[in-house]
Design a protein around this motif. Structure first.
Motif, PDB file in Angstrom:
ATOM      1  N   SER A   1       0.848  -1.409   0.001  1.00 45.52           N
ATOM      2  CA  SER A   1      -0.041   0.007   0.012  1.00 45.52           C
ATOM      3  C   SER A   1       0.812   1.138  -0.097  1.00 45.52           C
ATOM      4  CB  SER A   1      -0.804   0.091   1.321  1.00 45.52           C
ATOM      5  OG  SER A   1      -1.768  -0.966   1.094  1.00 45.52           O
ATOM      6  N   ARG A   2       0.567   2.143  -0.945  1.00 41.19           N
ATOM      7  CA  ARG A   2       1.356   3.495  -0.865  1.00 41.19           C
ATOM      8  C   ARG A   2       0.702   4.380   0.130  1.00 41.19           C
ATOM      9  NH1 ARG A   2       1.253   5.376  -7.040  1.00 41.19           N
ATOM     10  NH2 ARG A   2      -0.982   4.796  -6.788  1.00 41.19           N
ATOM     11  N   PRO A   3       1.588   5.177   0.762  1.00 41.53           N
ATOM     12  CA  PRO A   3       1.180   5.931   1.780  1.00 41.53           C
ATOM     13  C   PRO A   3       0.310   7.124   1.091  1.00 41.53           C
ATOM     14  CG  PRO A   3       3.486   6.370   1.580  1.00 41.53           C
ATOM     15  CD  PRO A   3       3.108   5.259   0.555  1.00 41.53           C
TER      16      PRO A   3
ATOM     17  N   ARG B   1      -0.379   8.056   5.331  1.00 37.81           N
ATOM     18  CA  ARG B   1      -0.930   6.892   5.889  1.00 37.81           C
ATOM     19  C   ARG B   1      -1.085   5.953   4.604  1.00 37.81           C
ATOM     20  NH1 ARG B   1      -4.417  11.060   7.475  1.00 37.81           N
ATOM     21  NH2 ARG B   1      -5.733  10.534   6.074  1.00 37.81           N
ATOM     22  N   THR B   2      -1.101   4.543   5.144  1.00 41.82           N
ATOM     23  CA  THR B   2      -1.560   3.582   3.755  1.00 41.82           C
ATOM     24  C   THR B   2      -2.508   3.610   3.495  1.00 41.82           C
ATOM     25  OG1 THR B   2      -1.849   1.742   5.328  1.00 41.82           O
ATOM     26  CG2 THR B   2       0.544   2.362   4.893  1.00 41.82           C
TER      27      THR B   2
END
Length: 208
Positions: A7-9, A13-14
């Protein structure tokens, strides 16, 4: 072997964290709508969100004011585009005023929990200082957009209004009171309420 990409932030945040925050916000909206602000606690929200611990809420939100700020922002971002789209579709300012009023009732019909939750937050702000919440809630309750609409209608010659700001406050006050009365007693269908209010305030804008 293929593996899902991490997951990319987003804003630090993710995607998983954003999804959890959204889950908590929606559960808070449902809780506010069902039991009201005074009874809404992290424990009650946990029950709605099926979370195992209130610590999961505290991990994402520093406290109730921060959570309610996010709830308010979420509701406004859902209601604002609906109202803007309805108003933009009209070619006359009388039509825009009618669309502005009816969009509040359209939103209530489409998202009753969101509308009720915003009513609870508005009542909290009206009752007195709400640290950490005043600015976002007051922004959500602003009549500035309606004032601009009324002023433009006056310049176009469609309205004759001596004080657009006062009329804007009257429109919002009427909408709020009709909505609260409907929530308590369900005395009329929302379409009829929208039509009646539109008729009343259309007459208020007519030239003497």
């Amino acid at each position: 072997m293929y593996r899902e990409p991490p997951s990319r932030p987003v804003h630090g945040r993710t995607f998983t964290q954003d999804a959890r925050r959204a889950q908590i916000v929606e559960a808070t909206i449902e809780t506010l709508a069902e039991i009201g602000y005074t009874r809404t606690s992290f424990t009650a929200i946990c029950r709605h969100a099926n979370l195992s611990s209130t610590g999961l809420i505290s991990y994402h939100f520093a406290g109730k004011p921060q959570l309610l700020r996010e709830v308010t922002r979420t509701i406004v971002e859902k209601a604002g585009p609906l109202r803007a789209c309805r108003v933009a579709q009209e070619t006359t300012y009388r039509g825009k005023l009618a669309a502005y009023i009816s969009s509040h009732f359209d939103f209530m019909a489409a998202f009753p929990a969101h509308a009720r939750a915003l009513t609870e937050i508005a009542e909290l702000v009206r009752e007195g200082p709400a640290p950490g919440l005043d600015d976002v809630a007051r922004s959500a309750l602003s009549v500035e957009g309606l004032v601009v609409l009324l002023e433009e209608g006056c310049r176009a010659g469609e309205f004759r209004v001596s004080d657009p700001a006062v009329l804007a406050l009257a429109v919002h006050g009427a909408i709020d009171n009709v909505v609260r009365h409907h929530e308590l007693f369900a005395v009329a269908d929302l379409d009829r309420l929208a039509r009646e209010l539109t008729a009343i305030f259309t007459r208020c804008t007519l030239s003497p």
